[in-house]
Scaffold this motif. Structure first.
Motif, PDB file in Angstrom:
ATOM      1  N   GLU A   1       1.797  11.428   3.782  1.00 54.54           N
ATOM      2  CA  GLU A   1       0.907  10.498   3.091  1.00 54.54           C
ATOM      3  C   GLU A   1       1.396  10.327   1.662  1.00 54.54           C
ATOM      4  O   GLU A   1       1.690  11.321   0.987  1.00 54.54           O
ATOM      5  CB  GLU A   1      -0.525  11.042   3.072  1.00 54.54           C
ATOM      6  CG  GLU A   1      -1.214  10.863   4.403  1.00 54.54           C
ATOM      7  CD  GLU A   1      -2.708  11.134   4.307  1.00 54.54           C
ATOM      8  OE1 GLU A   1      -3.160  11.632   3.249  1.00 54.54           O
ATOM      9  OE2 GLU A   1      -3.407  10.864   5.289  1.00 54.54           O
ATOM     10  N   SER A   2       1.473   9.086   1.247  1.00 50.47           N
ATOM     11  CA  SER A   2       1.902   8.836  -0.127  1.00 50.47           C
ATOM     12  C   SER A   2       1.045   7.727  -0.711  1.00 50.47           C
ATOM     13  O   SER A   2       0.836   6.681  -0.094  1.00 50.47           O
ATOM     14  CB  SER A   2       3.375   8.419  -0.155  1.00 50.47           C
ATOM     15  OG  SER A   2       3.656   7.781  -1.388  1.00 50.47           O
ATOM     16  N   SER A   3       0.583   7.930  -1.943  1.00 47.52           N
ATOM     17  CA  SER A   3      -0.252   6.923  -2.613  1.00 47.52           C
ATOM     18  C   SER A   3       0.569   5.671  -2.911  1.00 47.52           C
ATOM     19  O   SER A   3       0.018   4.637  -3.250  1.00 47.52           O
ATOM     20  CB  SER A   3      -0.832   7.511  -3.891  1.00 47.52           C
ATOM     21  OG  SER A   3       0.230   7.969  -4.710  1.00 47.52           O
TER      22      SER A   3
ATOM     23  N   LYS B   1      -3.194   3.661   6.113  1.00 51.48           N
ATOM     24  CA  LYS B   1      -2.435   2.731   5.254  1.00 51.48           C
ATOM     25  C   LYS B   1      -1.508   3.445   4.280  1.00 51.48           C
ATOM     26  O   LYS B   1      -0.618   2.815   3.714  1.00 51.48           O
ATOM     27  CB  LYS B   1      -3.390   1.789   4.516  1.00 51.48           C
ATOM     28  CG  LYS B   1      -4.232   2.461   3.463  1.00 51.48           C
ATOM     29  CD  LYS B   1      -5.185   1.471   2.820  1.00 51.48           C
ATOM     30  CE  LYS B   1      -6.112   2.231   1.873  1.00 51.48           C
ATOM     31  NZ  LYS B   1      -7.254   1.420   1.445  1.00 51.48           N
ATOM     32  N   GLN B   2      -1.710   4.745   4.107  1.00 52.77           N
ATOM     33  CA  GLN B   2      -0.795   5.479   3.228  1.00 52.77           C
ATOM     34  C   GLN B   2       0.087   6.457   4.008  1.00 52.77           C
ATOM     35  O   GLN B   2       0.710   7.335   3.429  1.00 52.77           O
ATOM     36  CB  GLN B   2      -1.591   6.211   2.143  1.00 52.77           C
ATOM     37  CG  GLN B   2      -2.411   5.228   1.297  1.00 52.77           C
ATOM     38  CD  GLN B   2      -2.886   5.825   0.001  1.00 52.77           C
ATOM     39  OE1 GLN B   2      -3.275   6.992  -0.040  1.00 52.77           O
ATOM     40  NE2 GLN B   2      -2.837   5.026  -1.059  1.00 52.77           N
TER      41      GLN B   2
END
Lengths: 299, 299, 299, 299
Positions: free
Chosen positions: D69-71, D17-18
């Motif tokens: 990946e990113s928050s 999801k990220q």
């Protein structure tokens, strides 16, 4: 869909009703081929495919597979066998003579990983694997619905090492009831007892998820990852009492690289496992394999 | 013919005189790529090829190889290195920054089997292997004429286990005199001492004539034959003190069957050995290899 | 080094002095194999390797290759042939019966690209290609030194389309003087006239640098690049009057990707070309090839 | 069994999801990588995998794929895109920025041969092919039972050249209703109109049963047989208006020999077709493909 393979097998039997296969293993000596071909000639047989191999020009073993068509088949199959017996005695042969129409009654054993089972079922369904699949046996229920969607009997026999004896008794009864010719371990993760194996000499094919003899035993992908190999493989082999030490039937590999995790290796391994197993099973079903000194001759 | 490769290498150096290669290994953390590309941008570098790899998204190792062109090369090579030093310190990098024009000075060690040596010499002669081959060293004289026909120095250093120390002293002196960057063991059948190996960390490439870790050690083809495998392989790897246990660089296989004798396996093995070694050597010469935890990253 | 292959060939001839090879092509009919094996049996021949193939069970063509050892060889070679003639007549066979010791006299034609020539020479030098190489012929002088370093005669015959007739006259004279059995076009970039080809039916092997029939004709690598293929190949084939249309002997491929330039394709192509040509040439030298309807049977 | 893939896809979405994917195509110029990595750095993105390629050091095209990946994902996906827009404008980029969690809605078209469909369904079922399969469409009913046994909607749209327009109207409506991202022609034997193709640029993947450009068009196996090739292949490619001329995604081959009939070639071809198609489809689903000048960059 469900009745499709049965019709296909029937069509295959009809098409091959005059096709026979002769397999021979004996000490090499002059005159074998000449005697065999005279026998076939006398029996109005036309050779379709013939393969032979001698281990060593002097003092070796001789192996032969002949596929032929004879108008005497299938009626005179028993008569042909009797007739061939005297030649076989002369040359001290181990041999078999069977009809190609005598499709092997097959049992597939599987646990939780289903990719090999799926491959076999699909190859069977598309008519590329000529087996009379009588049952799929599993210690889990994961594949029940899949198997039954193919119209095949599924037997769930839970297993663990404490009840191995009882489990194998159930399995042996099933195999006997259905008169099974070939057992395929399609990622069946239970160890078979020496008794079970001894009851089915060179009639059990297993798939090992490594390029044997590398990574014999458990967790081959983890160990391949740790070693940093650049290729991973799979091996189909007959089962003997020595774990992963039986005669190798087929092997193949797939290229991996540093980016691949243990999980990636498992995933990529699945592709090659299912192909290597299906190839080995097909060769057995077509009587293309002769075992000699823990090796296979593949004709 | 003899001077051809020297001219080729000169042409290669000229063509690549502004080409640099940056190799990086460090703990993964945000900002690495950004800092590196800013550094290159500032130094008028155009990225030709870039590869990176992280072992694990969290808490992993980061690896990178960048090939670039900069109008500052070759003159400011040292300056670029000094400049990059502060970035390297920030991110705790192991790294190297070199010119592609800095062709590696290479020594080839060989014994009696010459197929790998021949492959390397021919690939070198046709300009497909960019090395500055300074010498071929052998404990036998079988390849003397071949080597000299390529216009290369040949050194005969007879060897046996009783005089290993003296032999290696001679070899080490040669390697030092010629300032050798890379040692290729092209079927060199003498064991190297830990001292010798320790003096050349990840600078010695060996070819093993099996698909490691299968058939580690001596006589792999005989053992492959006895096991009845259906594929045989070869492995090129960096040499460490554990025999055949160093980081694997490249592997490949060739299909065999029941008809193949031990001699056939040897013959077929030769084809794959020479290709697997040449591939591994080329990747090293092009600085495409980074070693991490006894594995190679191949960029 | 120079005399090495000659000694090897001598050793090969000595070792195989009782080895014969029988090749057969005829309409399929009952009794062929039986007659052939009786003939061999009568002549004290032990079958070492036997292969057969029938195009079609009914109304087909039958092909056979038998390698055998007979104590009557080499002395009674002519006698064996006479003896076999009557069987051959019965079954309307095209056939040959020769000694394996009768190593083929071979000519290699080459232009400026030398990778295929090098492969053949090295395989020959290491005893893996059993040919009696009588000459290397080129329209350029690039390979002169290489060829002579192997102790082989080199003939420089400059060529262009205006003097094709004179060039071929010189070549034909050479081929006749040396009684050449096999001509290998190892990247020979001149077109042969129909007369030249007709004079050597299925005795000329060419290497084409594509996976035929893809990229028939000139510049296959440029066209492969433009089409964006993911594999490039090479094809060895017998030469007939239709350019690149002769019977295919062997093909293989190598994987390429979007990063590879036309030059990279050429470089990678060289690896596969030399292997595909060497394999095809070896099969011809071992009498493993039978041509039928513009296809090859490879035994 | 039926609900298994849906749960798997849900688990995949949750796990990723990220995870975002950035694809870029633009004229090469200094500063691109630097700007892109600064953008990612600023958005707390960790690069998981990065690939880039430049057609030519000078005056070339630049291509890049970054998986990160990113928050900030998935919430700020739209914001990231807006933010990246100004960088894209500066460098004149064609680009996309998407979440890996945005699993592609996929339609499979098939006719009577089901091996490719079966492969896709099994790979999907075992979680090795991450697609949101919305429908299987066929001009026949052969696969209806198979498709429904996987819990998937099946649409039977009979077709022939007289009603092509009506057929495509039905198909287009379905594709629109389900908002389909990718159409896979898994041996769909109907020709698509230019309008249909134009409506889905580089969103239709076809499998051709030959090694293109060899045997373009109909009956490739028959023609391969007649030509006597030693390898047969398969090609997955994007569909454009030129039959079998679209950008090639993947190719592979399998070895055949003189014993193989046209039917054997078809059978062996099926194995390689299904693998080549599945590989190409997976790469598209993972956004690994960029089309440039009728070629694919595979990252």
């Amino acid at each position: 869909m469900k009745s499709y393979p049965k019709e296909q097998i029937q069509a295959y039997k009809e098409k091959n009703k005059q096709t026979g296969r002769l397999l021979i293993k004996c000490p090499d000596q002059p005159g074998i081929v000449s005697s065999v071909t005279q026998f076939l000639h006398k029996n109005e047989a036309n050779i379709i495919e013939s393969n032979q191999y001698t281990t060593d020009p002097q003092d070796g073993k001789f192996f032969m597979r002949i596929e032929f068509e004879s108008s005497k088949l299938p009626e005179a199959e028993e008569e042909l066998r009797n007739d061939f017996g005297s030649i076989a005695d002369t040359f001290d042969m181990e041999w078999s003579l069977k009809g190609a129409y005598d499709v092997k009654k097959t049992a597939i054993f599987v646990s939780k990983e289903l990719h090999c089972l799926r491959e076999l079922l699909l190859e069977w369904q598309s008519g590329d694997l000529i087996a009379d699949i009588k049952m799929v046996v599993s210690n889990h229920e994961d594949c029940k619905e899949l198997v039954e969607s193919f119209g095949l009997p599924f037997f769930h026999i839970p297993s663990n090492k404490d009840i191995r004896k009882q489990v194998e008794e159930k399995q042996l009864k099933l195999l006997k009831d259905y008169d099974i010719d070939l057992i395929v371990l399609a990622r069946y993760m239970q160890i078979l007892t020496p008794d079970f194996v001894a009851a089915h000499p060179f009639k059990i094919i297993n798939i090992h998820h490594s390029f044997l003899p590398a990574f014999i035993g458990a967790n081959p992908h983890k160990r391949a990852y740790d070693r940093g190999v650049k290729l991973i493989g799979a091996t189909s082999h007959y089962v003997t009492n020595d774990l992963d030490e039986g005669p190798i039937i087929e092997q193949d590999i797939v290229r991996v690289d540093h980016r691949d995790s243990v999980n990636d290796l498992k995933k990529m391994g699945r592709s090659v496992e299912r192909i290597v197993l299906a190839r080995g099973v097909k060769w057995d079903l077509e009587d293309r394999l002769i075992v000699h000194e823990n090796k296979t001759i593949v004709f």
